[in-house]
Write an enzyme that holds these catalytic residues in place. Structure first.
Site, mmCIF file in Angstrom:
data_model
loop_
_atom_site.group_PDB
_atom_site.id
_atom_site.type_symbol
_atom_site.label_atom_id
_atom_site.label_comp_id
_atom_site.label_asym_id
_atom_site.label_seq_id
_atom_site.Cartn_x
_atom_site.Cartn_y
_atom_site.Cartn_z
ATOM 1 N N ASP A 224 2.097 5.669 -0.843
ATOM 2 C CA ASP A 224 1.944 4.746 0.278
ATOM 3 C C ASP A 224 0.806 3.756 0.083
ATOM 4 O OD1 ASP A 224 3.848 5.271 2.275
ATOM 5 O OD2 ASP A 224 2.814 7.102 2.867
HETATM 6 C C1 BGC Z 1 -2.955 7.893 3.124
HETATM 7 C C2 BGC Z 1 -1.628 8.258 2.534
HETATM 8 C C3 BGC Z 1 -0.574 8.216 3.598
HETATM 9 C C4 BGC Z 1 -0.599 6.868 4.315
HETATM 10 C C5 BGC Z 1 0.428 6.732 5.401
HETATM 11 C C6 BGC Z 1 -2.853 6.589 3.867
HETATM 12 O O1 BGC Z 1 -4.059 6.275 4.477
HETATM 13 O O2 BGC Z 1 -3.914 7.814 2.089
HETATM 14 O O3 BGC Z 1 -1.705 9.511 1.904
HETATM 15 O O4 BGC Z 1 0.671 8.408 3.010
HETATM 16 O O5 BGC Z 1 -1.873 6.647 4.847
HETATM 17 O O6 BGC Z 1 0.178 7.482 6.503
HETATM 18 C C1 NOJ Z 2 1.182 11.294 2.436
HETATM 19 C C2 NOJ Z 2 2.447 10.758 3.027
HETATM 20 O O1 NOJ Z 2 2.854 11.552 4.118
HETATM 21 C C3 NOJ Z 2 3.547 10.715 1.983
HETATM 22 O O2 NOJ Z 2 4.696 10.154 2.544
HETATM 23 C C4 NOJ Z 2 3.102 9.948 0.774
HETATM 24 O O3 NOJ Z 2 4.132 10.039 -0.197
HETATM 25 C C5 NOJ Z 2 1.811 10.500 0.224
HETATM 26 N N1 NOJ Z 2 0.816 10.561 1.255
HETATM 27 C C6 NOJ Z 2 1.276 9.673 -0.945
HETATM 28 O O4 NOJ Z 2 0.788 8.435 -0.517
#
Ligand code: BGC
Ligand code: NOJ
Length: 822
Positions: free
Chosen positions: A487
């Protein structure tokens, strides 16, 4: 250093000191009514949706941490001294303390001042309520005069509104107190048909429903005025903060034990049965009263706990293993599947770190969580697949998240995460392999929750694949969109505004950036869909899918290979990301995992080379970091990933979910030692001895462990709700132990460490029970060369499904590669 120990027999983690480095939590509820509970009784409850139907409040960034929960205060009425038998909130120095987190229940026991108190918390199956059963024992020879005060702080249902919209919600709170039961009914007068109730098995000496009356001005949970005074105020909340507190007085004779039951519950009335009398504003309690009476009885509470235990034994019996490694055994037999159920139920929405207000269920998250859940509860998995598929958009894309209560896609986050739709193909494929239920493919499923658009699930899967195919960039690789699995790799947003969400920031020029990760995922998904097509007799479709998959593989080989590993992406300007030509972020873990999972490079040495690069560059003793070298400054062309300080989260943290892909990839290439070593490093039980470093619960995986560049390497964060749970379960059970459901049956293909002499396992699969024994000469690794099924040698290693109800004896012999070669 440890803060407790595993009680494997009882399937409990026993915490022996209350001040764990972080709240160590457990989940209550398995079906619709859920709560989190910490080792000191902190936490909250909700129905289905932590944001939209929240029963009680919890403040995440409060000090001290974990304030607000399911509290009981005990007061010695002869001295006025009072304490919390769960340590929080009074933090009295208890003479003994023990919290046992079990499967969907928690008990917290302590002794203080000659009184032993043990509180059991759980949510009975089939009910929308939670039980708190307090057992009080007078350990002394003199009678004791005690007061008990219970305490919950009600949330005004929508947790986000509750925490922000004070100009309205300081005026809306309403309660009723009837026959000792406290009813919280904010907004019941208007459009809500539901209310909460808080009941007690004992006659009351008093009650409070106004938080401020209970606590007194400027006081916290650690010294409520009512408790200090020893009398409740019989307050009735009008607006402000509705609260629930019962005051019970009791005398405990010498050595006497007493049980007191409290119930916190949720109830919904039909619109025409809201009020009694109908023209009043008084809650109609005819439906809920018998439920309250039933559950206040001690026998009902005992039976409910027994049923819960039986349910868990049954669920866990689907996969049970006995290996030479105790950490593997306890994780696979108990805690890992337990965590998988939590992630299935809660998604990423409610934990000590997830406030429950900003995410419902993620599209990609849900589809991956299913991978660790299908075998346990296939019917619920089926429904969830249909629910998540019905939020898919007609163009094959997907809302990134949806709310479990409404089952509708979440507009505020929108779509455009281009990996999302492909996960649906992978979860449906896994479901079919586990269950053989091809009928699901014919189920009519809407797009964007619009029934008029319903079309067979199979059509949804085709559109997922088409979506990727139709969105390819200059190198023929899939466009990344907002982001893919990572993400935080936001290659098209170039955000410069402080506070702007990287997940929703506008995408520049439609976005040219391409993802090698999605390319691998596409190959995997297209191959899965082709295999499904072949089974259905759709040979042309299958052939077409194979062509697409081959073309994508060729694109990866031509443009997605950096020389010693798979590239991560191309940015919007066409520059490679995750390449030796970059100054930082030269190698990323995700494409190494996903491309090998898709079979890319298995035949030409690339897969092996890429995994060697992981081992050389990303491997640490705490796990494999996401990338190296870490980004040391913010780079708008990369987005959120470079916003994190080096070593944390996606910027070179050990993002545990990705480690499971590497375990699988290593197992695919036959490197048993590496696969198991990677598994062991992040296994929470194996990290229990360094709890002061790891800091999160030793019984569940955390999303991230800080990487080698961090100030606190080895420190875990964001435990419980992570795709790590499902993927590690899959990696260990299906690839390392190698018991893998396939369309044609159960494959037995273990890739286990040299030191192991073998292992045994029980696996239920399509209604039959397989008792599996794997034998291997110690000191070597190898693959199964001989498989005996009920005493008869099988041709190959895939056991065709046996008759439901039958029991199958499986004997597998692993031979070393060397013996086979000679
Ligand atoms: C986090 C990710 C997460 C994303 C969406 C980010 O701040 O680092 O792990 O998937 O937010 O919620
Ligand atoms: C947590 C999120 O819930 C997931 O959808 C994502 O793939 C990982 N972070 C990596 O960014």
């Amino acid at each position: 250093m440890r803060y407790g120990h595993f009680d494997d027999e009882r399937r409990e983690y026993v915490i022996s000191q209350p001040d764990t480095p972080l709240p160590w939590i457990n989940y209550l509820g398995m079906e619709g009514y859920f709560g989190i509970i910490s080792n000191t009784a902190g936490g909250y409850s909700f129905l289905s949706d932590a944001r939209l139907r929240r029963l009680t409040r919890y403040r995440y960034n409060n000090v001290p941490a974990d304030a607000g929960g399911r509290y009981i205060y005990i007061r010695d009425d002869s001295t006025g001294e009072y304490w919390s038998p769960t340590w929080q909130p009074t933090q009295t120095a208890l003479e003994s303390y023990e919290c046992r987190h079990g499967l969907s229940y928690t008990t917290i026991a302590s002794t203080y001042n000659g009184i032993r108190a043990e509180t059991l918390y759980y949510v009975p199956l089939g009910e929308t309520l939670e039980v708190w059963r307090l057992r009080l024992t007078n350990l002394g020879d003199e009678p004791r005069e005690l007061s008990l005060f219970s305490s919950v702080e009600f949330c005004l249902w929508d947790a986000q509104d509750d925490a922000t919209n004070f100009q309205r919600n300081f005026s809306t709170g309403e309660v009723e107190v009837v026959d000792g039961v406290i009813y919280h009914k904010t907004e019941y007068r208007e459009r809500r048909g539901h209310f909460a109730y808080f009941a007690c098995s004992e006659p009351l000496a008093g009650f409070d429903t106004s938080r401020d009356a209970f606590l007194g001005p400027y006081r916290g949970w650690d010294r409520p005025l009512a408790v200090e005074r020893g009398t409740a105020g019989n307050s009735v909340a009008n607006g402000w903060s509705p609260h629930g507190s019962h005051h019970v007085r009791l005398t405990l004779g010498p050595r006497e034990e007493r049980e007191v039951v409290f119930l916190l519950g949720y109830w919904e009335n039909q619109p025409d049965m809201k009020f009694d009398p109908p023209d009043s504003q008084i809650i109609d309690k005819r439906g809920v009263r018998p439920v309250i009476e039933h559950w206040l009885r001690a026998e009902t509470v005992d039976d409910g706990l027994e049923q819960l235990r039986a349910r868990w034994s049954e669920l866990l019996s689907t996969v049970q293993v006995e290996t030479p490694d105790s950490h593997t055994n306890r994780m696979i037999n108990t805690w890992n599947p337990y965590q998988c159920v939590a992630t299935f139920n809660i998604g990423r929405s409610a934990s000590s770190f997830e406030s429950g207000v900003d995410r419902g269920l993620g599209f990609r998250d849900t589809n991956q969580d299913l991978l660790g859940f299908i075998h346990a509860m296939p019917e619920r998995a089926r429904q969830r697949l249909l629910d998540v598929a019905s939020t898919q958009l007609a163009n094959g894309g997907a809302y990134h998240q949806y709310q479990p209560l409404t089952k509708r896609g979440n507009d505020s986050i929108g779509s455009g995460f281009n990996d999302d739709p492909l996960w649906l193909v992978l979860s449906v494929a896994a479901y079919l392999k586990e269950t053989g239920d091809v009928a699901i493919l014919d189920e009519l499923v809407p797009f964007d929750s619009d029934p008029a658009t319903a079309s067979p699930l199979l059509d949804h899967l085709r559109r997922s694949v088409r979506y990727t195919l139709d969105r390819r960039g200059p190198h023929g690789l899939p466009l990344i969109g907002r982001a893919d699995w990572n993400d935080c790799l936001n290659l098209n947003s170039f955000s410069e505004s402080p506070g702007e969400s990287f997940q929703t920031a506008a995408i520049r020029d439609d976005g040219n950036a391409e993802s090698v990760f999605i390319a691998g995922q596409f190959v995997l998904a297209a191959d899965e869909l082709a295999a499904i097509g072949l089974r259905l007799g759709h040979t042309e479709d299958a052939a077409e899918l194979r062509e697409w998959s081959d073309a994508m593989k060729a694109a990866v080989v031509a443009h997605g290979w950096d020389g010693a590993w798979f590239l991560r992406a191309y940015d919007d300007a066409g520059h490679p990301v995750g390449s030796s030509t970059n100054d930082e972020g030269q190698i990323y873990i995700e494409p190494q995992g996903m491309c090998v999972l898709a079979g890319i490079g298995l035949d030409d040495g690339r897969a092996r080379r890429s995994l060697d690069s992981v081992s050389e560059r990303l491997s640490t003793r705490h796990g494999e970091v996401l990338l190296q070298p870490a980004y040391t400054r913010y780079r708008p062309e990369l987005g959120e990933i470079s916003s994190y300080p080096p070593g944390y989260k996606e910027n070179a943290g050990i993002f545990c979910q990705t480690n499971a892909w590497i375990m699988i990839a290593e197992a695919m290439t036959g490197d048993a030692g590496a696969a198991f070593e990677y598994y062991r490093r992040i296994n929470p039980s194996a990290r229990e001895d360094i709890s002061e470093v790891h800091r999160c619960e030793p019984y569940v995986y955390a999303q991230m462990i800080a990487g080698r560049d961090a100030a606190t390497p080895g420190e875990a964060k964001n435990s419980w709700l992570t795709g790590t749970a499902a993927w590690n379960f899959v990696a260990m059970t299906q690839w390392i132990l190698g018991i893998r459901p396939e369309h044609d049956g159960l494959r037995i293909d273990p890739v286990i460490p040299a030191a192991w002499p073998g292992f045994t396992a029980t696996r239920r699969f399509r209604g039959a029970t397989y008792r599996i024994r794997v034998r291997k000469p110690v000191g070597v690794t190898g693959r199964v060369r001989k498989l005996m099924v009920d005493g008869v040698r099988l041709d190959g290693i895939v056991i065709p499904p046996a008759a439901p109800g039958s029991s199958v004896e499986v004997d597998a012999t692993v031979e070393s590669e060397l013996d086979v070669a000679s």
